[in-house]
Design an enzyme around this catalytic site. Structure first.
Site, PDB file in Angstrom:
ATOM      1  N   THR A 261       0.840  -1.147   0.252  1.00 31.79           N
ATOM      2  CA  THR A 261       0.087  -0.331   0.187  1.00 31.79           C
ATOM      3  C   THR A 261       1.529   1.493  -0.169  1.00 31.79           C
ATOM      4  OG1 THR A 261       0.157   0.106   2.676  1.00 31.79           O
ATOM      5  CG2 THR A 261      -1.575  -0.811   1.350  1.00 31.79           C
ATOM      6  N   CYS A 407      14.240  -5.275 -17.906  1.00 36.35           N
ATOM      7  CA  CYS A 407      14.584  -6.957 -17.952  1.00 36.35           C
ATOM      8  C   CYS A 407      16.003  -6.617 -17.052  1.00 36.35           C
ATOM      9  CB  CYS A 407      14.882  -7.312 -19.834  1.00 36.35           C
ATOM     10  SG  CYS A 407      16.489  -8.978 -19.393  1.00 36.35           S
TER      11      CYS A 407
HETATM   12  N1  LIG Z   1      10.543  -2.965  -5.072  1.00 35.34           N
HETATM   13  C1  LIG Z   1       9.801  -1.624  -4.266  1.00 35.34           C
HETATM   14  O1  LIG Z   1      10.100  -1.140  -3.424  1.00 35.34           O
HETATM   15  C2  LIG Z   1       8.255  -0.819  -4.645  1.00 35.34           C
HETATM   16  C3  LIG Z   1       7.833  -1.984  -5.506  1.00 35.34           C
HETATM   17  C4  LIG Z   1       6.903  -1.482  -5.740  1.00 35.34           C
HETATM   18  C5  LIG Z   1       6.298  -0.041  -4.567  1.00 35.34           C
HETATM   19  N2  LIG Z   1       6.347   0.028  -3.842  1.00 35.34           N
HETATM   20  C6  LIG Z   1       6.458   0.929  -2.801  1.00 35.34           C
HETATM   21  O2  LIG Z   1       5.030   0.538  -2.723  1.00 35.34           O
HETATM   22  C7  LIG Z   1       3.820   1.291  -2.138  1.00 35.34           C
HETATM   23  C8  LIG Z   1       2.611   1.324  -2.729  1.00 35.34           C
HETATM   24  O3  LIG Z   1       3.508   2.069  -4.924  1.00 35.34           O
HETATM   25  P1  LIG Z   1       1.830   2.423  -5.597  1.00 35.34           P
HETATM   26  O4  LIG Z   1       2.620   2.946  -6.976  1.00 35.34           O
HETATM   27  O5  LIG Z   1       1.425   1.108  -6.481  1.00 35.34           O
HETATM   28  O6  LIG Z   1       1.475   3.112  -5.191  1.00 35.34           O
HETATM   29  P2  LIG Z   1       0.017   3.780  -5.274  1.00 35.34           P
HETATM   30  O7  LIG Z   1      -0.830   4.826  -4.746  1.00 35.34           O
HETATM   31  O8  LIG Z   1      -0.832   3.634  -6.813  1.00 35.34           O
HETATM   32  O9  LIG Z   1      -1.066   2.003  -4.700  1.00 35.34           O
HETATM   33  C9  LIG Z   1      -1.614   2.010  -3.796  1.00 35.34           C
HETATM   34  C10 LIG Z   1      -2.688   0.762  -3.330  1.00 35.34           C
HETATM   35  O10 LIG Z   1      -2.739   1.046  -2.179  1.00 35.34           O
HETATM   36  C11 LIG Z   1      -3.960   1.371  -1.704  1.00 35.34           C
HETATM   37  N3  LIG Z   1      -4.225   1.326  -0.414  1.00 35.34           N
HETATM   38  C12 LIG Z   1      -4.058   2.388   0.944  1.00 35.34           C
HETATM   39  N4  LIG Z   1      -4.111   2.201   1.820  1.00 35.34           N
HETATM   40  C13 LIG Z   1      -4.203   0.908   1.534  1.00 35.34           C
HETATM   41  C14 LIG Z   1      -5.028  -0.242   2.969  1.00 35.34           C
HETATM   42  N5  LIG Z   1      -5.049   0.876   4.576  1.00 35.34           N
HETATM   43  N6  LIG Z   1      -5.641  -1.521   2.814  1.00 35.34           N
HETATM   44  C15 LIG Z   1      -5.274  -1.524   1.798  1.00 35.34           C
HETATM   45  N7  LIG Z   1      -5.275  -0.701   0.383  1.00 35.34           N
HETATM   46  C16 LIG Z   1      -4.920   0.475   1.042  1.00 35.34           C
HETATM   47  C17 LIG Z   1      -4.230   2.593  -2.332  1.00 35.34           C
HETATM   48  O11 LIG Z   1      -5.872   2.453  -2.896  1.00 35.34           O
HETATM   49  C18 LIG Z   1      -3.460   1.793  -3.924  1.00 35.34           C
HETATM   50  O12 LIG Z   1      -4.590   1.842  -4.538  1.00 35.34           O
HETATM   51  C19 LIG Z   1       5.013   2.999  -2.475  1.00 35.34           C
HETATM   52  O13 LIG Z   1       4.787   3.036  -0.909  1.00 35.34           O
HETATM   53  C20 LIG Z   1       5.957   2.158  -3.184  1.00 35.34           C
HETATM   54  O14 LIG Z   1       7.098   3.742  -2.639  1.00 35.34           O
HETATM   55  C21 LIG Z   1       7.869  -0.759  -3.877  1.00 35.34           C
END
Ligand SMILES: NC(=O)c1ccc[n+]([C@@H]2O[C@H](COP(=O)([O-])OP(=O)(O)OC[C@H]3O[C@@H](n4cnc5c(N)ncnc54)[C@H](O)[C@@H]3O)[C@@H](O)[C@H]2O)c1
Ligand SMILES: NC(=O)c1ccc[n+]([C@@H]2O[C@H](COP(=O)([O-])OP(=O)(O)OC[C@H]3O[C@@H](n4cnc5c(N)ncnc54)[C@H](O)[C@@H]3O)[C@@H](O)[C@H]2O)c1
Lengths: 553, 553
Positions: A261, A407
């Site tokens: 999230t 990739c």
């Molecule tokens: N490999 C990695 O390190 C990596 C990869 C991807 C994303 N992330 C992290 O993941 C997070 C999400 O990124 P994103 O681009 O998907 O963001 P985003 O805002 O597009 O999506 C996050 C989703 O979480 C949902 N959400 C929020 N609170 C919630 C809750 N309490 N319960 C259920 N759902 C909830 C939201 O509705 C949203 O759809 C960010 O913090 C990002 O930095 C890390």
């Protein structure tokens, strides 16, 4: 000023700018805002909460204008999404230099950021949003897949997760890669997402198989699929903190538990529980301070459930959204008892300069990507994982915007591959130039102590000289555009990171730049990890001849 | 590992490296550690508390080694004073890229820094120490002089401070410019300095006229000199907090009160009162935490005296050492009631791209500098202040290390001047190449909300996109070496800033680089201030044709 829009990058081999580098920057900026790609293009939001491609519509238009006029020896300067200057440089210099969301450390927090953002003086660039190399959910797909596979190897000694059960949260921009990645790894993956529309979107995109409304339905479906050993993904409408608690109450312990999230942003990202979604959105607008407090309280509950899952035998890891730090702030003292995914599974890859490398076809023609796929399979035929990945990606990944491929290539392979692609552009085998880029979450381009640089061997987690040097060396090497950001992934105050993109237009000059940029960029990753004392990185540096003046023999 | 050393840069026109750029970097690094220049060369400390030129002696030697071997299309990467890598770039790229002391914001404090520094994993670069363009006390002299002159104009409507009384503190590396600058401005200046040897050194160097031991002596001498309207400088051995209090007790209110003790560093800089100097130094070693507490308490006392002077009619300003922030932390709520010197006097200069520009003669021959002096007086004959400055500097400034000149030139003038100098190198009129550089405290190269960017018109004090962009554009333009630092001047957490140095070796290539770097570098200063809404900067941008896509007509 915001308005509905429907941006699509031009396709094909005709230039609208004065060179392919400018053209590529323009198309990739537009592509970031393509409704097929961006989460909320009307607000210029690409992904990751409020990660934007330009500060406002006027800035967007002026960036496009400036790129159209930009000469092949000029450089456009973009400050937090606003085009502020053009200077004369030279043809080996980047055409665009970008800095997004950077704040002097003592002031580097969400309060200060939002104060400036509200007055239209700043923008949150996330990682690839503000640096114009987001390619939709695929961008994160392979990394997510790799993490699940590595976790599987660690826990079960096998990369095949058939019959295993993954529980996670979030189905947004990047987190939306989870259901498909879990399925690719063979598992049954249950993704809790508070917004129904997000799950529907992922089903439409082919990233998710099922939508369910209740925990009962979810459990029944998970059990059924596991029994059949059938890889599948399920979206459950709900709040993670609540759903996790209910699963614990019923004694259901998944094999893997994580969460993606948007916890990095407690105001415009994470959704608190104890209220409807509509109530939450209304509160966010009306009283952001109270919203923030409630969001952090829910994060604390959420992390407590993860700790309990861990205690009961699940493999639990943080998936890069900084939820542990906020939970700790709210009194969950042992929040960091479960590790982040980088030290747990990914760092050995970083040590070889591997990371989320990617390319996109400016032609807009999927055939161009299929040809590069074939090249990759030919060049790296010995790498079974890589070949599998490309086969799976071809089958399962739907195009979003300009066709692209992710990739994880490492030091040595990136430039060799790009040189061959550059030849294919030169010969006309590909219909238009290819852009090569990567996430900021790469081997040597980020300092983020709760994520990419968590638990560094020598304790240099917080040293951010490295991403700054990465941006400088990419600029010196002639990348097409270079960016320096703050706060991506884990939020304000918690990270500094750099991006670069390089255009292969088939020219000799492009080949020269490839030999410099795609060596130095992953090279900095090898160096950063070798300097920290990692054996794999030291070996890589020595075997591949990375020059490190103080590396002992 | 530290050892006594006596480093002197080679002089003359013979190369020991493979090109003048590498040679210049090597000589300027050595020059920073020349005992004539550096405050404490045995510890690699150049100035400003613990501002160092290299992380340790092994690193120093490897930097020199690497520079000697470095090809004209290679770039050396230096991370907090340690040479970590060499990559192939191209001849228009910098030969050295440097990042010093950068920490991810949440960890950007002295505790984290010292934890890493003790384990030899980090180094404090200050501004020009770690970026190899410190030129001794002269480097800060003109800026200090300008501040006094501008303060005089503001309070008395006159640049001539004859008969006026300035009270300040600190006679170290940079602060040691104060006595001479005050005298140059015509005033009687009393500088309180806790270490007797520092005053003796400045007397030897011709920067200070008198040393006194007691407040009584000081007052008598000040009165005598003021009556005679005689410009003069006096060093008083003592602690500022104590001396200021005593002066207040006696009802003595100077015309100007400021301070340049090393308050930016409460552990290795500022000296607490209530103990002898020996006791203080012993405490610093034995119990740094208690030392820090006592230092901050003394700073609070010190700032309280400054506030009282202000109340009683003195013109009081902060002189860039962050003493107000520490005093505020210790409960002096109104510490920021007196302004910093930048918003008070210097910002209008920044708006024209002016700042502490400087050059040094690699020949080692003062004649080379005298010839450049003559050129400056000829080219800028209309600028009375500038001509006066050069005359005074010739008379009063003793050479330290390689002969050098500081001269606050602005946008347009820097590159015009450097091009002429480059021609003089080409023609053999000068005996060897000249290096052009500047302090990080420049028009567009620093974000430091308690100093250079205090009270910005649009409230963007804390936005650090600007210094990062400055480093990137200097790298893209082909500066000889470029650096990105954190914590200079005001200490960890409080600033981010960039440096660049460019060699004029008489070549065509150097001329091209001059036309790019010395336009874009001050250009970023004009842009930063125009973007913030300063009229002078907007006018400068328009009149001089700085391209700003979003600047309204
Ligand atoms: N490999 C990695 O390190 C990596 C990869 C991807 C994303 N992330 C992290 O993941 C997070 C999400 O990124 P994103 O681009 O998907 O963001 P985003 O805002 O597009 O999506 C996050 C989703 O979480 C949902 N959400 C929020 N609170 C919630 C809750 N309490 N319960 C259920 N759902 C909830 C939201 O509705 C949203 O759809 C960010 O913090 C990002 O930095 C890390
Ligand atoms: N224009 C500017 O903004 C500007 C210019 C120069 C210096 N500075 C700032 O001034 C400070 C000093 O720089 P420096 O290079 O001279 O450092 P330094 O450490 O070489 O000199 C500081 C001097 O202050 C003395 N000192 C410390 N505590 C004292 C006390 N309580 N009473 C009297 N003397 C005391 C020390 O003995 C030392 O000689 C730094 O914080 C620097 O950033 C700002």
């Amino acid at each position: 000023m915001t308005f509905k829009t429907s941006i699509k990058a031009p396709r094909g081999s005709e230039l609208t700018c004065k060179g392919w580098t400018q053209e590529a920057a323009m198309r990739m900026l537009m592509n970031n805002l393509d409704p097929e790609v961006a989460e909320n293009p009307d607000e210029l939001v690409v992904y990751g909460g409020i990660g934007k491609a330009a500060r406002n519509w006027e800035s967007y238009e002026q960036i496009i204008e400036s790129l159209k006029k930009l000469e092949n020896d000029e450089t456009l300067i973009v400050q937090s999404g606003k085009p502020v200057a053009v200077f004369r440089t030279h043809e080996n210099a980047p055409r665009v230099l970008i800095a997004n969301s950077n704040l002097v450390p003592q002031w580097a927090n969400w309060d200060k950021f939002y104060e400036l953002e509200e007055r239209d003086l700043m923008m949150y660039g996330q990682m690839t949003a503000g640096s114009w190399i987001y390619i939709g959910a695929q961008g994160i797909l392979q990394g997510t897949y790799l993490s699940f596979v590595e976790a599987g190897k660690k826990v079960f000694g096998s990369a095949d997760l058939r019959g295993k059960f993954i529980l996670t949260g979030g189905m947004g921009g990047m987190s939306g890669a989870q259901p498909l990645a879990g399925k690719m790894a063979g598992a049954v993956i249950l993704v809790v997402e508070v917004e129904r529309a997000k799950i529907e979107r992922k089903i439409k995109e082919g990233y998710c198989d099922y939508l369910v409304e209740t925990v009962d339905e979810a459990i029944a479906l998970v059990n059924e699929l596991r029994e059949k050993n059938e890889p599948a993904s399920i979206g459950l409408v709900g709040n993670c903190a609540d759903v996790n608690r209910e699963l614990l109450n019923r004694g259901i312990i998944p094999d893997f538990v994580t969460d993606q999230t948007s916890a990095h942003d407690p105001i415009n990202g994470y959704v608190p529980n104890g209220m409807t979604l509509e109530e939450a959105f209304a509160l966010r607008k009306a009283d952001p301070k109270t919203y923030e407090q409630k969001a952090k309280e829910t994060m604390a509950e959420h992390v407590r459930t993860m700790l309990e899952f861990q205690e009961k035998g699940a493999e639990v890891f943080d998936y890069g959204n900084n939820i542990r730090a906020y939970a700790q702030e709210m009194g969950v003292e042992n929040a960091f008892d479960f590790p982040g995914f980088v030290p747990a599974y990914i760092r050995p890859l970083f040590c070889e300069g591997k990371g989320p490398f990617r390319w996109a076809a400016l032609s807009g023609d999927p055939e161009d990507i299929y040809k590069t796929d074939a090249l990759a399979k030919e060049m790296f035929a010995n790498d079974e994982g890589l070949v599998n990945w490309i086969d799976m990606a071809q089958k399962m990944v739907k195009w979003q915007g300009l066709p692209a491929r992710i990739c994880w290539l490492g030091y040595g392979d990136r430039h060799r591959f790009a040189l061959r692609v550059n030849e294919m552009v030169a010969s006309g085998e590909l219909k238009a130039p290819i852009v090569f880029g990567r996430d900021h979450l790469d081997s040597g381009s980020v300092a983020s102590p709760n994520r990419e640089t968590e638990g560094m061997r020598d304790g240099t987690d917080a040293v951010s000289d490295w991403p700054l040097l990465n941006a400088l060396v990419n600029t010196a090497s002639g990348a097409s555009w270079v960016s320096l950001h703050h706060g991506g992934g884990v939020g304000m105050g918690f990270s500094q990171h750099a991006g670069q993109v390089l255009v292969a237009d088939g020219s000799e000059l492009a080949a020269e730049k490839i030999k410099r940029v795609l060596v130095a960029d992953p090279g900095m990753g090898v160096v950063r990890h070798a300097d920290a004392g990692y054996d794999i990185a030291i070996r890589t540096a020595k075997e591949k001849g990375v020059q490190m003046p103080m590396l002992k023999d």
